[in-house]
Design a protein around this motif. Structure first.
Motif, PDB file in Angstrom:
ATOM      1  N   ILE A 174       0.857  -1.007   0.167  1.00 45.93           N
ATOM      2  CA  ILE A 174      -0.215   0.003  -0.245  1.00 45.93           C
ATOM      3  C   ILE A 174       0.619   1.773  -0.099  1.00 45.93           C
ATOM      4  N   PHE A 175       0.298   2.188  -1.063  1.00 47.84           N
ATOM      5  CA  PHE A 175       1.230   3.298  -1.244  1.00 47.84           C
ATOM      6  C   PHE A 175       0.196   4.567  -0.603  1.00 47.84           C
ATOM      7  N   PRO A 176       0.561   5.025   0.494  1.00 45.23           N
ATOM      8  CA  PRO A 176      -0.549   6.630   1.229  1.00 45.23           C
ATOM      9  C   PRO A 176       0.117   7.565   0.290  1.00 45.23           C
ATOM     10  N   GLY A 177       0.833   7.848  -0.042  1.00 46.31           N
ATOM     11  CA  GLY A 177       1.135   8.774  -0.409  1.00 46.31           C
ATOM     12  C   GLY A 177       3.103   9.526  -0.227  1.00 46.31           C
ATOM     13  N   LYS A 200       5.785  -5.461 -12.182  1.00 52.29           N
ATOM     14  CA  LYS A 200       5.003  -6.326 -12.415  1.00 52.29           C
ATOM     15  C   LYS A 200       3.522  -7.190 -11.886  1.00 52.29           C
ATOM     16  N   ILE A 201       3.532  -5.910 -11.494  1.00 51.60           N
ATOM     17  CA  ILE A 201       2.553  -6.123  -9.866  1.00 51.60           C
ATOM     18  C   ILE A 201       1.017  -5.660  -9.910  1.00 51.60           C
ATOM     19  N   PRO A 202      -0.134  -6.430 -10.581  1.00 50.12           N
ATOM     20  CA  PRO A 202      -0.876  -6.195 -10.694  1.00 50.12           C
ATOM     21  C   PRO A 202      -1.977  -4.485  -9.338  1.00 50.12           C
ATOM     22  N   SER A 203      -1.907  -3.400 -10.065  1.00 48.03           N
ATOM     23  CA  SER A 203      -2.409  -2.990  -9.042  1.00 48.03           C
ATOM     24  C   SER A 203      -3.954  -2.045  -9.275  1.00 48.03           C
ATOM     25  N   ILE A 204      -4.265  -1.052  -8.556  1.00 46.24           N
ATOM     26  CA  ILE A 204      -5.739  -0.238  -8.389  1.00 46.24           C
ATOM     27  C   ILE A 204      -4.747   1.329  -7.949  1.00 46.24           C
ATOM     28  N   ILE A 205      -4.981   1.998  -8.770  1.00 44.03           N
ATOM     29  CA  ILE A 205      -4.711   3.512  -7.864  1.00 44.03           C
ATOM     30  C   ILE A 205      -6.404   4.417  -7.138  1.00 44.03           C
ATOM     31  N   VAL A 206      -5.568   5.248  -6.248  1.00 42.38           N
ATOM     32  CA  VAL A 206      -6.845   5.898  -5.737  1.00 42.38           C
ATOM     33  C   VAL A 206      -6.407   7.070  -5.089  1.00 42.38           C
ATOM     34  N   TYR A 207      -7.164   8.562  -4.757  1.00 38.28           N
ATOM     35  CA  TYR A 207      -6.944   9.385  -5.013  1.00 38.28           C
ATOM     36  C   TYR A 207      -7.604  10.122  -4.773  1.00 38.28           C
ATOM     37  N   LYS A 208      -7.501  11.166  -3.602  1.00 38.41           N
ATOM     38  CA  LYS A 208      -8.891  12.197  -3.061  1.00 38.41           C
ATOM     39  C   LYS A 208      -8.377  13.848  -2.624  1.00 38.41           C
ATOM     40  N   ALA A 267      -1.856   1.298  -4.833  1.00 38.50           N
ATOM     41  CA  ALA A 267      -0.792   2.714  -4.264  1.00 38.50           C
ATOM     42  C   ALA A 267      -1.975   3.970  -4.861  1.00 38.50           C
ATOM     43  N   LYS A 268      -1.966   5.252  -4.240  1.00 35.23           N
ATOM     44  CA  LYS A 268      -1.960   6.860  -4.151  1.00 35.23           C
ATOM     45  C   LYS A 268      -1.242   7.003  -5.966  1.00 35.23           C
ATOM     46  N   SER A 269      -2.435   7.451  -6.586  1.00 31.03           N
ATOM     47  CA  SER A 269      -2.028   8.101  -8.347  1.00 31.03           C
ATOM     48  C   SER A 269      -0.349   8.877  -7.957  1.00 31.03           C
ATOM     49  N   GLY A 270       0.548   8.983  -9.557  1.00 34.85           N
ATOM     50  CA  GLY A 270       1.547   9.562  -9.366  1.00 34.85           C
ATOM     51  C   GLY A 270       2.753   8.413  -9.897  1.00 34.85           C
ATOM     52  N   THR A 271       3.740   8.727  -9.764  1.00 35.85           N
ATOM     53  CA  THR A 271       4.986   8.177 -10.477  1.00 35.85           C
ATOM     54  C   THR A 271       5.453   6.989  -9.860  1.00 35.85           C
ATOM     55  N   PHE A 290       2.342  -1.285   4.500  1.00 31.82           N
ATOM     56  CA  PHE A 290       2.636   0.976   3.621  1.00 31.82           C
ATOM     57  C   PHE A 290       4.078   1.036   3.370  1.00 31.82           C
ATOM     58  N   HIS A 291       3.919   1.666   2.548  1.00 31.75           N
ATOM     59  CA  HIS A 291       5.572   2.138   2.037  1.00 31.75           C
ATOM     60  C   HIS A 291       5.554   2.803   2.056  1.00 31.75           C
ATOM     61  N   ALA A 292       6.613   3.471   2.780  1.00 28.44           N
ATOM     62  CA  ALA A 292       6.517   5.196   3.550  1.00 28.44           C
ATOM     63  C   ALA A 292       8.227   6.086   3.164  1.00 28.44           C
TER      64      ALA A 292
END
Length: 378
Positions: free
Chosen positions: A189-192, A279-287, A266-270, A223-225
Motif C-alpha cells: 500500500i502506497f499512501p503518498g 510487474k505487480i497488478p494494482s489499482i490507484i486511489v486519489y482524493k 497506490a496513490k495516483s502518481g509516479t 505501507f510503503h513510507a
C-alpha cells in the motif's frame, strides 16, 4: 571546483535527483553540491538548506493558504543559490516551486545554466506555459518521448532521457521471512509522500484493511513510507492496533517487498510506474478536497489520471478517484483482481508492453548525468 545546486520540491523529485547525482559522482567526483532536498540526496552527502517537508503542499487551496510561506522559501532558496554561485542550477519536477526559483535566478545571474529534469506535464494542462520556459531554461530533460514535440515547437533544447524509475533493477525474489509472516500474502500500500495526502488517505486505506481482515486472515499489508513520513504513518497506525500491518521506508526493502507482493494499492502518481515495472497488478486511489478537484477538472485536458491509462486511452489500471476512493470500492476492486488471475495477468501484460514503448534504451540517470557533466565542460 565546479558547483551544482539541486532544487527539488517533494520526496519523489528528491529520489529522482539522487539517482542522477549518484551517476554523476561516478563520472566526475570533483563537483561541489548544495540542494533543497530530502533523505535520498542526503544519502549522497548533499546538504539541504532546509527540510523538504516545509514546502510539500498539494492542491490549489493548500498552495494558496501557504502562499506567503512558499514565497519566503522561494526567496530564501534564490538567495542561497546566488551566494553558492553554481555553474548549474539543476531543478527537478515540482514546477510550481522549482521553476519559480529557476526563473528568478536566471534574471539575477544569466551565466548560471538552468537544467530542468521532469518536464511540466504540458500535455495534460496549460500547454502555453512552454513559451515562458524558453526565457529561463537552457535544457529540459524529458521522461517521455512524446513530450519532445511540445518543446521542439518552441525551440527549447531538450533531450529524451527516459524515466529512471523504469531502469533495470535486480528483480529477483528474495525471502522476507525475517520481516513478514511466511504464510501470509503481501499487499503493498502506497499512501503518498505528502503529509496532506496521508491525512486524507490513511483512514480510507486502513478501513480497507479492516474490511479485508473481516473476511481473510492470510494477508500482510505493507505501507510503503518515506523516511520523512514514516513516523507520521506509524503514529496513526499505533492507535488502531492492527496486527498484520507493517511500515517500511528503506528503499531496498521497499523494492524487495513490492517484488514479493501479490497486489498493490497506490496513490495516483509516479509510484504507479514503479509498480508496473515490477510487474505487480494494482489499482490507484486519489482524493483531494472538492474545490481543488473542481479547478483541476476545468484545467486538465485528459480523461485519466494514470500515465498508463493516458497512453492507452482506456482504463488499464482502475482509478478510484474522489467519491470512489472509499474502503468499500477499494475492497471490491482488489477482490475482483484477486479472484480473477486472468485479469491480473492481462493488466501486467499491457502495462509491460506500454512501458517498453516509453523506456529509453540506456540508463536515464546516466544520460541525465552526462548532460550535466557536458554543461560543466563548456
Amino acid at each position: 571546483m565546479k558547483r551544482i545546486f539541486i532544487v527539488t520540491g517533494e520526496p519523489s523529485g528528491d529520489k529522482l535527483a539522487s539517482k542522477v547525482i549518484l551517476k554523476l559522482k561516478e563520472i566526475n567526483p570533483n563537483i561541489k553540491y548544495l540542494c533543497v532536498g530530502g533523505a535520498n540526496l542526503e544519502k549522497q552527502e548533499v546538504k539541504s538548506i532546509f527540510n523538504l517537508k516545509e514546502i510539500t503542499y498539494i492542491g490549489f487551496t493548500s498552495i494558496l493558504l501557504n502562499i506567503f510561506k512558499i514565497k519566503k522559501k522561494i526567496n530564501f532558496t534564490i538567495e542561497e543559490i546566488i551566494k553558492f554561485n553554481p555553474d548549474i542550477l539543476f531543478t527537478v519536477d515540482s514546477p510550481e516551486f522549482t521553476l519559480r526559483v529557476a526563473e528568478k535566478v536566471k534574471k539575477i545571474n544569466p551565466l548560471i545554466k538552468t537544467i530542468h529534469y521532469v518536464a511540466p506535464q504540458v500535455w495534460i494542462w496549460r500547454e502555453n506555459r512552454v513559451k515562458k520556459f524558453k526565457k529561463f531554461l537552457d535544457h529540459v530533460l524529458l521522461l517521455f518521448d512524446f513530450e519532445k514535440k511540445y518543446f521542439d515547437k518552441e525551440n527549447i533544447k531538450n533531450t529524451f532521457v527516459g524515466h529512471p524509475l523504469l531502469e533495470k533493477e535486480n528483480n529477483q525474489k528474495v525471502a522476507l521471512s525475517n520481516l513478514f509472516a511466511v504464510n501470509k500474502k503481501i499487499i503493498s500500500i502506497f499512501p503518498g509522500s505528502r503529509e496532506s495526502e496521508i491525512k486524507v488517505l490513511m483512514p480510507i486505506l486502513t478501513d480497507f484493511v479492516k474490511l479485508m481482515n473481516k473476511k481473510f486472515n492470510n494477508f500482510s499489508f505493507v505501507f510503503h513510507a518515506t523516511s520523512e513520513n514514516k513516523n507520521h504513518i506509524n503514529n496513526y497506525l499505533k492507535k488502531l492496533h492492527i496486527d498484520n500491518i507493517q511500515v517500511i521506508s528503506d528503499e531496498n526493502i521497499k523494492n524487495k517487498t513490492l517484488l514479493n507482493s501479490i497486489f498493490a494499492v497506490a496513490k495516483s502518481g509516479t509510484i504507479s510506474l514503479e509498480i508496473c515495472n515490477f510487474k505487480i497488478p494494482s489499482i490507484i486511489v486519489y482524493k483531494i478536497n472538492f474545490i481543488n478537484y473542481f479547478i483541476m477538472k476545468l484545467l486538465v485536458k485528459v480523461k485519466y489520471a494514470n500515465i498508463i491509462n493516458i497512453i492507452n486511452k482506456k482504463e488499464i489500471i482502475p482509478e478510484l478517484l474522489q467519491g470512489e476512493c472509499n474502503p468499500n470500492e477499494i475492497y471490491k476492486s482488489v477482490m475482483y483482481f484477486l479472484n480473477n488471475p486472468k485479469a491480473m495477468h492481462d493488466q501486467v501484460k499491457i502495462c509491460s508492453e506500454t512501458l517498453n514503448g516509453i523506456k529509453s534504451e540506456s540508463s536515464s540517470s546516466l544520460e541525465a548525468s552526462k548532460i550535466l557533466n557536458n554543461y560543466l565542460s563548456l
